[in-house]
Design a protein around this motif. Sequence first.
Motif, PDB file in Angstrom:
ATOM      1  N   VAL A  65       0.802  -1.233   0.000  1.00 17.16           N
ATOM      2  CA  VAL A  65       0.000   0.000   0.000  1.00 17.16           C
ATOM      3  C   VAL A  65       0.836   1.285   0.000  1.00 17.16           C
ATOM      4  O   VAL A  65       0.341   2.336  -0.381  1.00 17.16           O
ATOM      5  N   LYS A  66       2.074   1.196   0.451  1.00 16.97           N
ATOM      6  CA  LYS A  66       2.860   2.430   0.554  1.00 16.97           C
ATOM      7  C   LYS A  66       3.795   2.598  -0.629  1.00 16.97           C
ATOM      8  O   LYS A  66       3.889   3.687  -1.194  1.00 16.97           O
ATOM      9  N   ALA A  67       4.531   1.564  -0.958  1.00 12.66           N
ATOM     10  CA  ALA A  67       5.554   1.710  -1.993  1.00 12.66           C
ATOM     11  C   ALA A  67       5.795   0.386  -2.703  1.00 12.66           C
ATOM     12  O   ALA A  67       6.739  -0.320  -2.391  1.00 12.66           O
ATOM     13  N   PRO A  68       4.913   0.058  -3.646  1.00  7.96           N
ATOM     14  CA  PRO A  68       5.132  -1.207  -4.369  1.00  7.96           C
ATOM     15  C   PRO A  68       6.439  -1.199  -5.157  1.00  7.96           C
ATOM     16  O   PRO A  68       7.027  -2.250  -5.396  1.00  7.96           O
ATOM     17  N   GLY A  69       6.900  -0.045  -5.553  1.00  6.56           N
ATOM     18  CA  GLY A  69       8.180   0.056  -6.256  1.00  6.56           C
ATOM     19  C   GLY A  69       8.817   1.381  -5.913  1.00  6.56           C
ATOM     20  O   GLY A  69       8.301   2.128  -5.076  1.00  6.56           O
ATOM     21  N   HIS A  70       9.942   1.699  -6.559  1.00  7.79           N
ATOM     22  CA  HIS A  70      10.582   2.988  -6.301  1.00  7.79           C
ATOM     23  C   HIS A  70       9.725   4.128  -6.882  1.00  7.79           C
ATOM     24  O   HIS A  70       8.898   3.896  -7.756  1.00  7.79           O
ATOM     25  N   GLY A  71       9.955   5.310  -6.369  1.00  2.97           N
ATOM     26  CA  GLY A  71       9.172   6.435  -6.869  1.00  2.97           C
ATOM     27  C   GLY A  71       7.838   6.512  -6.152  1.00  2.97           C
ATOM     28  O   GLY A  71       7.570   5.770  -5.224  1.00  2.97           O
ATOM     29  N   ASP A  72       6.972   7.397  -6.617  1.00  2.00           N
ATOM     30  CA  ASP A  72       5.735   7.679  -5.896  1.00  2.00           C
ATOM     31  C   ASP A  72       4.537   6.829  -6.310  1.00  2.00           C
ATOM     32  O   ASP A  72       3.414   7.231  -6.102  1.00  2.00           O
ATOM     33  N   GLY A  73       4.759   5.692  -6.925  1.00  2.00           N
ATOM     34  CA  GLY A  73       3.632   4.941  -7.479  1.00  2.00           C
ATOM     35  C   GLY A  73       2.767   4.231  -6.453  1.00  2.00           C
ATOM     36  O   GLY A  73       3.211   3.916  -5.351  1.00  2.00           O
ATOM     37  N   LYS A  74       1.513   3.995  -6.823  1.00  2.00           N
ATOM     38  CA  LYS A  74       0.581   3.268  -5.959  1.00  2.00           C
ATOM     39  C   LYS A  74      -0.166   2.213  -6.765  1.00  2.00           C
ATOM     40  O   LYS A  74      -0.415   2.383  -7.955  1.00  2.00           O
ATOM     41  N   PHE A  75      -0.555   1.173  -6.062  1.00  2.00           N
ATOM     42  CA  PHE A  75      -1.473   0.167  -6.604  1.00  2.00           C
ATOM     43  C   PHE A  75      -2.850   0.418  -6.010  1.00  2.00           C
ATOM     44  O   PHE A  75      -2.962   0.967  -4.925  1.00  2.00           O
ATOM     45  N   LEU A  76      -3.864  -0.061  -6.696  1.00  2.00           N
ATOM     46  CA  LEU A  76      -5.157  -0.245  -6.053  1.00  2.00           C
ATOM     47  C   LEU A  76      -5.048  -1.628  -5.395  1.00  2.00           C
ATOM     48  O   LEU A  76      -4.697  -2.601  -6.071  1.00  2.00           O
ATOM     49  N   VAL A  77      -5.287  -1.695  -4.074  1.00  2.00           N
ATOM     50  CA  VAL A  77      -5.035  -2.954  -3.362  1.00  2.00           C
ATOM     51  C   VAL A  77      -6.308  -3.484  -2.697  1.00  2.00           C
ATOM     52  O   VAL A  77      -6.957  -2.754  -1.938  1.00  2.00           O
ATOM     53  N   PHE A  78      -6.642  -4.722  -3.001  1.00  2.00           N
ATOM     54  CA  PHE A  78      -7.790  -5.379  -2.371  1.00  2.00           C
ATOM     55  C   PHE A  78      -7.315  -6.543  -1.517  1.00  2.00           C
ATOM     56  O   PHE A  78      -6.417  -7.281  -1.909  1.00  2.00           O
ATOM     57  N   ALA A  79      -7.950  -6.705  -0.353  1.00  2.00           N
ATOM     58  CA  ALA A  79      -7.620  -7.832   0.530  1.00  2.00           C
ATOM     59  C   ALA A  79      -8.864  -8.674   0.752  1.00  2.00           C
ATOM     60  O   ALA A  79      -9.672  -8.376   1.627  1.00  2.00           O
ATOM     61  N   PRO A  80      -9.043  -9.746  -0.027  1.00  2.00           N
ATOM     62  CA  PRO A  80     -10.205 -10.610   0.172  1.00  2.00           C
ATOM     63  C   PRO A  80     -10.080 -11.381   1.479  1.00  2.00           C
ATOM     64  O   PRO A  80      -8.976 -11.608   1.955  1.00  2.00           O
ATOM     65  N   TYR A  81     -11.232 -11.786   2.059  1.00  2.00           N
ATOM     66  CA  TYR A  81     -11.144 -12.584   3.288  1.00  2.00           C
ATOM     67  C   TYR A  81     -11.895 -13.895   3.179  1.00  2.00           C
ATOM     68  O   TYR A  81     -11.962 -14.645   4.137  1.00  2.00           O
TER      69      TYR A  81
END
Lengths: 202, 244, 359
Positions: free
Chosen positions: C127-143
């Motif tokens: 959620v914070k830093a999937p890679g270098h730089g300022d990029g973001k993912f949309l992140v889902f956590a199924p349960y």
Amino acid sequence: MSRIMKKKSMKYEIIFSGFGGQGVLFVGNLIALAGMYQGFNVSFLPVYGPEMRGGTCHCTVLLSDKEIASPLVYEPGYLVIFNLPSFLKFIPRLKRGGLALVNKDLVKVEEIEHYETLCANKKILWLPLNTWAEAIGMPLALNLCALGALNKLLGLFPEEILIKALREMLGKEKLPLLEANLKAYRKGFEEVEAYESSLTKS
Amino acid sequence: MSQLFRFPQSLKKTLFHYCPGCHHSLIHRLLCEVIDELGIREKTVGIASIGCSCFLYFYIDVDIVEAPHGRACSAATGIKRARPDLLVFTYQGDGDFAAIGLGDSLHSASRGEKFTVLMINNTLYGMTGGQVSPTTPLCQKTTTTPLGRDPQVHGYPMKIAEMLGNFEGVALSARVAVNNPKRVLSAKEVLKKAFLYQREAKGFTYVEFLSACPVNWKMDPLSATKYVDKLTEIFPLGTFKDIG
Amino acid sequence: MRNKRVLVKGVEAVALGALEGGCECYFGYPITPQNEIPEIMSVELPPRGGVFLQAESETSAINMVLGASAVGTRVMTSSSSPGISLMSEGFSYLIALELPCVIVNVMRGGPGLGGIEASQGDYFQAVKAPGHGDGKFLVFAPYSCQEAYELTAKAFELADKYRNPVMILSDAILGQMKEPLELKPLKIKKISKEGWALTGAKNRPARVIRSLFLDSAELAKRNLTLLRKYQKMEREIRFEKMAEGGEKVLVVAFGSMARICKEAVLNLRAKGYEVGFFRPITLFPYPKKALAELVSSQKIKKIIVFELNCGQMVEDVALSLKGMGKLISKSYPPSVIPFPEDLEREIKKCLNSSDFPRV
């Protein structure tokens, strides 16, 4: 908080435990699948070491008429124990008044320290699973013998539901093993049936 | 009267940013001529990699995507597998293809991925200022081999075209140069063949260009062009595999 | 007609969801505990005209994803923690190049090789830093398996909608447990990629998909454009809550941990304890507003965050609450998976501690 659901809920928490190769995960998966066909909400959680064969493994199966939240349970109501390490590990976790089906052929009371305290307020049913399996010429099918015994006691689902689940679990390749597995299931079922009727007679 | 010379349609009319005497511009032009002659501009996708040629898309007028350092062959694999009807090329340096990307490169070749690699071998890392690369000849001075490449410390130069000649998935592996007109013409023929083989889905096609880097070789453009002749003693020109 | 019900593992539900979501290409590299995903895809994709390829490494796999995405196909990869680390350079490029794809991380214990038991240790990374730089993912956590199926399918649509990678963040408990899945057909929209995909420059100017901007003003502009996109993703925020008023304590958890927590909370509520439950389903963007509103409107005094790591999501909860209520972090490092009974005890302790009358 809603209190509409006054009806007592039906929930079975079962842990199967034994050596890898004793069919622990197979039987856990099978009962969960049959439970689903019977209309239960179910969950099946396998836990095993990195060894593919020979290590210890166990699985937790829950069958409930309500939504299942946690697939993990610390104190199960039922245990199916195939070997001594599993007995020592899980008997202390069995609920007060809970029932354990224990493989008499691999778990010897005399080898267990403090047996009385360990099993206080717990029901233990000793079943010669290996002997039964060997008696019908299926030495590897002790897991199905155990399932037959358990289902006779709990009445979770009728045999035709079990056959449906078993067919799916075996798949096309192993379908020829259906009869043998069923024979083992019936052996466990009938042995417990005979035991129960002997109790009522006496 | 037939037209003998014209500006390639696939080459954008803009000034190159390359240093004087650098061979990138020449190779860009050859690539564009081949694309034009085969009439494949409208179905070609290129991969720009990391190095001096990362601005490939400023010059070559086809669809282009950028790949991380060393990953051009993997990106090309993704494209070609998803859209086998497209013609795909990667344009990589020796550092990109043979150092950081060697795993991606060799596995793509081994799988016989049906795209074309243009590997620009100038024996060092041009863009970052001339550091040693897998193809730096012994004794050559670079900014990170100030006393020259010592095999005891830095190992030996890798001969990629020869190595790929042994791969079953490779349809064409050749080394060319563009430091004289005859070589330019034959380089173009090899590159054209590579694209033809790709179009016929014959396998992995690899064309290595010995290329001058006057600035990092610390030479004037003419001496650098001549030095390419000397490089051919270590990296002989030729075709190391051609399945025909 | 009733939908087909099947008993599947979480990872199988992910694979089935991907097929329902229109996945055309899969690239990946084996790693426990998610190998069922590539195994299913290797069987299912080719007959549908799709592509399955086992790459030589995770770095290659993610760049194959990059290539296939650039030409407009619905593409995915899956891995587990160490493999996800290897892919992170590729993640940064995918974000920068605005290339849609679906990435599944079935988390295992770390750091390093760690273990293969369940963990939620990659929360920050996701959620914070999937890679270098300022990029973001949309992140889902199924349960649950059902949610894993539905969210994975939806992830393909949302990846295309935002032209951004979408991550399904799961773990070894959900991954390896089996439960019934209703295989219902989902309405997953197809989104045209004609406007940007690389398909050959026919009847249009050539297209370039790039992330290198040496002009500093241009790069700043580029980053702001991406930032606005992440803000738009807030529309996709999903969460589950259980608090109707009078709750003294709110339990916050995600993924498998949320299931164990929910069991504990339901048991306590049945016994009359005033305990609420909040489960973020979207981890980025985080449901900050919803959580803050719940805590302030219900006047909840204590918030307990349960996680299978050393305390990560608790920071997002803190950022959401901005000092409202007393925040308690209960973290369980990988491989120490608590039982619902353990959590019940922990929650009761919080209810009973000094600043509240005993229940």
